[in-house]
Scaffold this motif. Sequence first.
Motif, PDB file in Angstrom:
ATOM      1  N   ILE A 268       0.802  -1.127  -0.408  1.00 53.08           N
ATOM      2  CA  ILE A 268       0.209  -0.018   0.058  1.00 53.08           C
ATOM      3  C   ILE A 268       1.156   1.214  -0.181  1.00 53.08           C
ATOM      4  O   ILE A 268       1.414   1.044   0.792  1.00 53.08           O
ATOM      5  N   THR A 269       0.609   2.111  -0.917  1.00 53.67           N
ATOM      6  CA  THR A 269       1.690   3.421  -1.310  1.00 53.67           C
ATOM      7  C   THR A 269       1.213   4.147  -0.414  1.00 53.67           C
ATOM      8  O   THR A 269       1.847   5.376  -0.025  1.00 53.67           O
ATOM      9  N   ASP A 270      -0.361   4.320  -0.321  1.00 50.17           N
ATOM     10  CA  ASP A 270      -0.382   5.891   0.471  1.00 50.17           C
ATOM     11  C   ASP A 270      -0.779   5.634   1.952  1.00 50.17           C
ATOM     12  O   ASP A 270      -0.806   5.013   2.830  1.00 50.17           O
ATOM     13  N   PRO A 271       0.321   6.666   2.217  1.00 46.41           N
ATOM     14  CA  PRO A 271       0.625   6.304   4.076  1.00 46.41           C
ATOM     15  C   PRO A 271      -0.565   6.582   4.936  1.00 46.41           C
ATOM     16  O   PRO A 271      -1.119   5.003   5.532  1.00 46.41           O
ATOM     17  N   ASP A 272      -1.651   7.258   4.442  1.00 49.95           N
ATOM     18  CA  ASP A 272      -2.768   6.476   5.327  1.00 49.95           C
ATOM     19  C   ASP A 272      -3.235   5.477   5.496  1.00 49.95           C
ATOM     20  O   ASP A 272      -4.288   4.808   6.519  1.00 49.95           O
ATOM     21  N   GLN A 273      -4.072   5.481   3.799  1.00 50.71           N
ATOM     22  CA  GLN A 273      -4.269   3.186   3.296  1.00 50.71           C
ATOM     23  C   GLN A 273      -3.846   2.923   4.577  1.00 50.71           C
ATOM     24  O   GLN A 273      -4.359   1.564   5.170  1.00 50.71           O
ATOM     25  N   ARG A 274      -2.575   2.805   3.876  1.00 50.23           N
ATOM     26  CA  ARG A 274      -1.336   1.827   5.303  1.00 50.23           C
ATOM     27  C   ARG A 274      -2.073   1.761   6.593  1.00 50.23           C
ATOM     28  O   ARG A 274      -1.476   0.564   7.179  1.00 50.23           O
ATOM     29  N   ASP A 275      -1.761   2.845   7.352  1.00 48.87           N
ATOM     30  CA  ASP A 275      -1.946   3.009   8.701  1.00 48.87           C
ATOM     31  C   ASP A 275      -3.348   2.849   9.139  1.00 48.87           C
ATOM     32  O   ASP A 275      -3.238   1.813  10.426  1.00 48.87           O
ATOM     33  N   LYS A 276      -4.712   3.237   8.299  1.00 46.52           N
ATOM     34  CA  LYS A 276      -5.582   1.992   8.320  1.00 46.52           C
ATOM     35  C   LYS A 276      -5.520   0.974   8.515  1.00 46.52           C
ATOM     36  O   LYS A 276      -6.406   0.527   9.316  1.00 46.52           O
ATOM     37  N   ALA A 277      -4.431   0.465   7.809  1.00 49.01           N
ATOM     38  CA  ALA A 277      -4.568  -1.114   7.268  1.00 49.01           C
ATOM     39  C   ALA A 277      -4.017  -1.601   8.539  1.00 49.01           C
ATOM     40  O   ALA A 277      -4.673  -3.496   9.091  1.00 49.01           O
ATOM     41  N   TYR A 278      -3.332  -1.446   8.876  1.00 51.46           N
ATOM     42  CA  TYR A 278      -2.745  -1.800  10.050  1.00 51.46           C
ATOM     43  C   TYR A 278      -3.359  -1.650  11.517  1.00 51.46           C
ATOM     44  O   TYR A 278      -3.676  -2.313  12.678  1.00 51.46           O
ATOM     45  N   ARG A 279      -4.244  -0.512  11.575  1.00 51.44           N
ATOM     46  CA  ARG A 279      -5.487  -0.430  12.664  1.00 51.44           C
ATOM     47  C   ARG A 279      -6.003  -1.405  12.543  1.00 51.44           C
ATOM     48  O   ARG A 279      -6.506  -1.768  13.628  1.00 51.44           O
ATOM     49  N   GLY A 280      -6.338  -1.925  11.716  1.00 51.76           N
ATOM     50  CA  GLY A 280      -8.008  -2.778  11.644  1.00 51.76           C
ATOM     51  C   GLY A 280      -8.853  -1.916  12.155  1.00 51.76           C
ATOM     52  O   GLY A 280      -9.176  -1.296  12.317  1.00 51.76           O
ATOM     53  N   GLU A 281     -10.078  -3.351  12.070  1.00 45.08           N
ATOM     54  CA  GLU A 281     -10.867  -2.497  12.223  1.00 45.08           C
ATOM     55  C   GLU A 281     -11.894  -3.329  13.349  1.00 45.08           C
ATOM     56  O   GLU A 281     -12.232  -5.284  13.187  1.00 45.08           O
ATOM     57  N   ALA A 282     -12.335  -2.759  14.484  1.00 47.15           N
ATOM     58  CA  ALA A 282     -12.526  -3.120  15.841  1.00 47.15           C
ATOM     59  C   ALA A 282     -14.363  -3.290  15.096  1.00 47.15           C
ATOM     60  O   ALA A 282     -15.076  -3.161  14.473  1.00 47.15           O
ATOM     61  N   THR A 283     -14.302  -5.384  16.040  1.00 47.74           N
ATOM     62  CA  THR A 283     -15.908  -5.775  16.446  1.00 47.74           C
ATOM     63  C   THR A 283     -16.893  -5.010  17.231  1.00 47.74           C
ATOM     64  O   THR A 283     -16.472  -4.476  18.299  1.00 47.74           O
ATOM     65  N   LEU A 284     -17.651  -4.496  16.424  1.00 47.10           N
ATOM     66  CA  LEU A 284     -19.227  -4.299  17.354  1.00 47.10           C
ATOM     67  C   LEU A 284     -18.795  -4.950  18.861  1.00 47.10           C
ATOM     68  O   LEU A 284     -19.757  -6.073  18.929  1.00 47.10           O
TER      69      LEU A 284
END
Length: 301
Positions: free
Chosen positions: A76-92
Motif C-alpha cells: 500500500i503506497t498511500d501512508p494514510d491507507q497503510r496506517d488504516k490497514a495496520y489499525r484494523g477494524e474493531a468488532t462491534l
Amino acid sequence: MQRKAYVTGTAALLAALLTGCTSGSGSGSRTDDANPGDAGTATVAAQPGKYHSLPEPCGAVDHDTLDAMLPGIRQITDPDQRDKAYRGEATLTYNTERKVGCHWKVESSDATDRLSVDLERVVSYDNTVSDDDQARKLFQGMETAADLPEPSASTPADPSGSPDSPDSSAPSGSSGSSGSGPSAAGGTTTPTPEASASGGTPAATDGSGTPSDSPSGSASADLQPRVLTDLGDEAYLDDELNTSGSTAEQRTVTVVFRTSNVVVTLEYEEQPTATGTVPDSKEMQDRARDLASQLADTLNG
C-alpha cells in the motif's frame, strides 16, 4: 397426715416435669442431627476467573506480525491507507469487558488475506459453577463443533519438536472438515507440474490426477486439524481448504485456545489471485500459532 401427702404429691409432679424436659431436649437433638442440610449450613461459592478485563484487540497485534500475515499491507503506497490497514477494524460490541474483536483485510497482487481475533471473557452466574468451568464448557463445545479427526494411538514425536502433531503414518490425505484422503479410495500420489518445478511435496490425488482437498494441500498428515498441547490451558487448530469451481482455492486456519476464563479465537484466511494456486498450509499454521502465543503472553502479561 394430710400435709405430708400434699408435699409428697408436689415432689412427684416436679420429678415428672423434669423428666419430660430432659426427654424433649434429647429428641430435639436427634432431629437436628438427622437434618444436617437445614438452614445454617455454609455453602462455598465457586471461584471467580483470573481475568476481569480484556486487552484492546486491534492493538494486540504488532506491525511485524501483520507484515508477515498480510503481505499486501506493505504494497500500500498511500501512508494514510497503510496506517488504516495496520489499525484494523474493531468488532462491534456492547460490552468491552466481556467480548472484543478486531479484523483485517488486505489485498495484494498475489492474494487476498484476512485475519480476525476475538476474545471472550466468560462469567458464570451460577454460584456453584466457577468462571473457569463455564469457559471450559464453552471451549469444549467449540472443539466438538470443529469435528477434529481422532489422533492415532501411536502418535510419534513431531519432527519439528512440537508434541501435538498427529501420527505421520496416518493416510496421506486425511483431514478434518476438509474431506477424506485418497487412501480410502485407493488413490495415488502424483507430482504436479508446480511441485516438480519448485521441488515441493507432491500433491495427493484421487487416482485421476486431481489434487485432493487435504488440509495441507500435500501428503503431510502432521498438518491436519488437531489438539494443541503447548498453548493456554487447552487449545486446538483447524485447517480447511475450500474450492469453489473455477476460483482459486481458499485456505482458512483457525486456532482456538482457553486460558482460565478467557477464550480466544484466531482465524487466518488466504485466497490466491491465480486459479490453481494452493496456499501453503505449514506457513499459515506457523504464523497463526505464533500470533496465538503472542496473544496468550499478552493476557498473562
